[in-house]
Design an enzyme around this catalytic site. Sequence first.
Site, PDB file in Angstrom:
ATOM      1  CE  LYS A  93      -4.426  -1.540   1.672  1.00  0.00           C
ATOM      2  NZ  LYS A  93      -4.245  -2.928   1.991  1.00  0.00           N
ATOM      3  CD  GLU A 115     -10.357   4.748   1.246  1.00  0.00           C
ATOM      4  OE1 GLU A 115     -10.203   6.143   0.930  1.00  0.00           O
ATOM      5  OE2 GLU A 115     -10.146   3.824   0.879  1.00  0.00           O
ATOM      6  CB  SER A 382      -0.297  -8.107  -1.016  1.00  0.00           C
ATOM      7  OG  SER A 382      -0.891  -9.029  -0.274  1.00  0.00           O
TER       8      SER A 382
HETATM    9  C1  LIG Z   1      -5.125  -3.840   1.702  1.00  0.00           C
HETATM   10  C2  LIG Z   1      -4.507  -5.286   1.218  1.00  0.00           C
HETATM   11  C3  LIG Z   1      -4.854  -6.081   0.225  1.00  0.00           C
HETATM   12  C4  LIG Z   1      -6.134  -5.929  -0.286  1.00  0.00           C
HETATM   13  O1  LIG Z   1      -6.068  -4.794  -1.396  1.00  0.00           O
HETATM   14  P1  LIG Z   1      -5.761  -4.741  -2.749  1.00  0.00           P
HETATM   15  O2  LIG Z   1      -5.968  -3.300  -3.219  1.00  0.00           O
HETATM   16  O3  LIG Z   1      -6.495  -5.806  -3.495  1.00  0.00           O
HETATM   17  O4  LIG Z   1      -4.272  -5.089  -3.007  1.00  0.00           O
HETATM   18  C5  LIG Z   1      -4.139  -7.234   0.166  1.00  0.00           C
HETATM   19  N1  LIG Z   1      -2.850  -7.455   0.910  1.00  0.00           N
HETATM   20  C6  LIG Z   1      -2.714  -6.692   2.164  1.00  0.00           C
HETATM   21  C7  LIG Z   1      -1.360  -7.101   2.603  1.00  0.00           C
HETATM   22  C8  LIG Z   1      -3.227  -5.626   2.123  1.00  0.00           C
HETATM   23  O5  LIG Z   1      -2.644  -4.798   3.091  1.00  0.00           O
END
Ligand SMILES: *Cc1c(COP(=O)(O)O)cnc(C)c1O
Length: 401
Positions: A93, A115, A382
């Site tokens: 993010k 948000e 992610s």
């Molecule tokens: C917020 C988040 C997601 C989901 O958000 P996307 O916009 O779909 O990427 C996925 N993995 C992690 C670790 C997150 O913090």
Amino acid sequence: MDNLRDLPNSDGFFGNYGGKFVPETLMFALKELEDTYDQLKSDPDFLKQIDQDLCHFVGRPSPLYFADRLTKHYDGPNIWLKREDLNHTGAHKINNTVGQILLAKAMGKKRIIAETGAGQHGVATATVAARLGLECHIYMGAADVQRQSLNVYRIKLLGAEVHAVDSGTATLKDALNEAMRDWVTNIDDTYYIIGSVTGPHPYPMIVRDFNSIVGRELRDQSIEHFNAFPEAIIACVGGGSNAMGIFYPFVSDPEVQLIGVEAAGSGIETGKHAAPLNDGHPGILHGAKSYLMQDENGQVIDTHSVSAGLDYPGVGPEHSNLKDSGRAIYLAVNDKEALDAFHMVTRLEGIMPALETAHAFAALDHLSGKFNKKDNIVINVSGRGDKDINTVATMDGISLD
Ligand SMILES: *Cc1c(COP(=O)(O)O)cnc(C)c1O
């Protein structure tokens, strides 16, 4: 068919999806953002600043890591991990908030709003606002403020103000409505940092572009490590920003399969899930047209996932178009499968993934037999799982108090 890489079109549409379905008062702000971004995205000084911040503040590039024991476990293709979990603040993010705060600064905005659901985007936003010394307000559903007290405290430590939203189900979609309301009221001095590839044009494009550093790095790293592009890239999909970031630079390389993974929650058949691409219909939510979880009257229905970051009834419009065009496919993985994958990856690799990311790992079970042993597939890690330890303990029936 449109060339997928050239989307959105000038009206902000990815095929049938996207657009700007917002009140008149926001049209001006969106146009101002679009014009500024159009100008800055090819400005060498702006791009250099982003590169420097991604390197020195975020810690990029993130490694492409060979998952040796996971590969042996499945006895199938080589499994590689793109390590977004190693970024500052622990997830992908920050790639987006670093870019958008520089846009805000270039536009002369003094006040930042955002948000947040689980609090991850709130932390990533408060982090970059602190660094630039900008006033920052985070909108969060009152239920989420209760559930995510640690992230609420983190945001406060970073000097931002948290506004608990009591309306509706007091969760992410209500926080989003409230942030929009703030933006309409304070449009002159306020920049709204949206956290995924959702919302009205130009946000889905901007958030995708800032996260695309992940896929661009992967193009070089895959050549360096195995002298080819991967056969497949797998990423979890909430709003869809980590997936878009790693998919987009490969959209025009048809030999690379793009596989998104949604949250099936208690199971698609139970209706308690967060998988609009698997079991939703096109509709309009938060300023854009996209697949959406809604009942026969068009009311948005409540979602469920063990993973707070995937627990959203909509999805970015570009994913809806990738689905319809067949360029990407979208699987769904339930809570139990994700939890099992969390434990397996933690034990086999010494890497504790976020519960969101665990959904991408769990998809490996759905794909066995689809690849050859010499193939290389990449999972986008992610984020890291530290934030989810309490949830995992509860699901395992263990009390940490
Ligand atoms: C917020 C988040 C997601 C989901 O958000 P996307 O916009 O779909 O990427 C996925 N993995 C992690 C670790 C997150 O913090």
